[in-house]
Enzyme design. Structure first.
Site, short mmCIF file in Angstrom:
data_model
loop_
_atom_site.label_atom_id
_atom_site.label_comp_id
_atom_site.label_asym_id
_atom_site.label_seq_id
_atom_site.Cartn_x
_atom_site.Cartn_y
_atom_site.Cartn_z
CG ASP A 109 42.74 -77.99 1.17
OD1 ASP A 109 42.27 -77.31 2.10
OD2 ASP A 109 42.15 -78.15 0.08
CD GLU A 110 42.48 -72.29 3.66
OE1 GLU A 110 41.40 -71.95 3.16
OE2 GLU A 110 42.93 -71.80 4.72
#
Length: 388
Positions: free
Chosen positions: A279-280
């Protein structure tokens, strides 16, 4: 050699080879047809000679009888010969040729082509046929000049063969060029697809970490050369692991796709966004200082405010943004990445939405990393006691 060139030469070679083969077959058909006729006639004549001609015998008498047979059964221009052991003994017909050379050429031709064919004698073309006589080592040979019509047919065939070959060759060149161009385009498209796959995230179709590093390096060199500023954002989604574990990986994947769309809509056309993994995300803002970075961070946070609705399930996912600016927060790519990561951790810790790198937080980050490492070593060595 390029693939299109190989295809071009292959098609041209096949075309020319086919034309040569077909031309030779057609040309041979003309000579074979006439040769077959002579062979059949010679076999009939062979019986007449075998029955009435004594071989060997008186040469004068034998040649008179051979001439009678020629006039009776053959054409006026034909020539009959009898040879033994590759040497001509008797001849009949109006022929002004060196018989030793005739015998040499006929023997060479018969050894190559069999029982009939076409040879060149004294500037003229002659059909020839040869047949063995019952008498041992004797052969009956027939020569007949090739008719002008047949020579013209062969000449015309050669001319048409050449003309047709040139036309087909020209067509083959154009067809091969078109085909090779089409294949080349397909290969180029396939190459671009593979390149795109190697440099983009398969889920969101955003640039991946490799492409981000390339762009970051180019932007760093350009900004350093032209004395410009740029900003680097590192973005992490809040509560994503909880959502992914609770609602499933498919739900998490759909959420990442929707987040990537909102992030893309929140930046300028010249900016670039990448997915680093999980989720970066990362955002590059060329020619941007502190004020522009804050405005962009606020746009992103506002875009993330609205709930995400997936499969009739509504959920929220906020973002934490860490900001590092060149050259204030780092004079190289590695340092900028580290400082943006520290700022992102500070934003997540403070729940402020975004944070600009603060050098005073660096030592706290190092202390946290050292503490985590020490705890890991202590757990592995069983040096931690738990008390209730």
């Amino acid at each position: 050699m390029p693939l299109r060139t190989q295809i071009l030469f292959s098609i041209i070679g096949i075309t020319v080879f086919a034309q040569i083969i077909f031309g030779l077959l057609a040309y041979r058909q003309i000579t074979e047809s006439r040769g077959d006729q002579l062979t059949i006639f010679l076999q009939y004549l062979n019986r007449e000679v075998a029955e009435r001609l004594t071989v060997p015998g008186n040469q004068y008498v034998s040649e008179i009888y051979l001439e009678e047979l020629r006039r009776k059964f053959s054409t006026p221009d034909s020539t009959l010969l009898i040879q033994k052991n590759n040497k001509i003994l008797y001849s009949a017909g109006d022929i002004d040729l060196d018989l030793s050379k005739v015998s040499e050429q006929l023997n060479s031709a018969s050894s190559d082509k069999g029982k009939h064919g076409l040879i060149h004698l004294n500037g003229n073309e002659y059909y020839w046929a040869i047949s063995n006589l019952p008498n041992k080592n004797y052969q009956l040979i027939m020569l007949e000049p090739a008719a002008n019509e047949e020579i013209q047919i062969a000449t015309t065939l050669k001319q048409r063969l050449f003309t047709t070959s040139m036309i087909i060759l020209w067509l083959a060149v154009w067809i091969s060029l078109l085909l090779s161009n089409k294949i080349s385009k397909q290969l180029d498209e396939k190459s671009e697809q593979l390149k795109h796959i190697a440099l983009h995230d398969s889920l969101t179709n955003l640039p991946n970490r490799k492409l981000l590093n390339d762009r970051l390096q180019q932007l760093f060199l350009q900004s350093q050369r032209e004395n410009l500023r740029f900003a680097l954002f590192l973005i992490d989604l809040d509560r994503f692991k909880e959502i992914n574990d609770t609602l499933g990986h498919h739900f998490g994947d759909e959420l990442l796709k929707m987040v990537s769309v909102r992030l893309t809509d929140s930046i300028r056309e010249k900016d670039s966004i990448s997915r680093l993994g999980g989720d970066e995300f990362a955002v590059l803002l060329p020619q941007t200082g502190l004020e522009g970075s804050i405005l962009c961070a606020e746009r992103i946070l506002n875009a993330m405010e609205a709930p995400f609705c997936i499969n009739n399930i509504s959920t929220e996912s906020k973002a934490s943004i860490g900001i590092a600016i060149f050259p204030e927060h780092g004079d190289n790519v590695k340092t900028l990445m580290q400082h943006a990561d520290i700022a992102m951790y500070q934003a997540k810790k403070s729940q402020a939405g975004f944070a600009i790198y603060d050098p005073t937080q660096n030592k706290h980050s190092l202390r946290r990393l050292k503490l985590m490492n020490d705890l890991r070593i202590a757990i592995d060595n069983k040096k931690i006691n738990i008390a209730y």
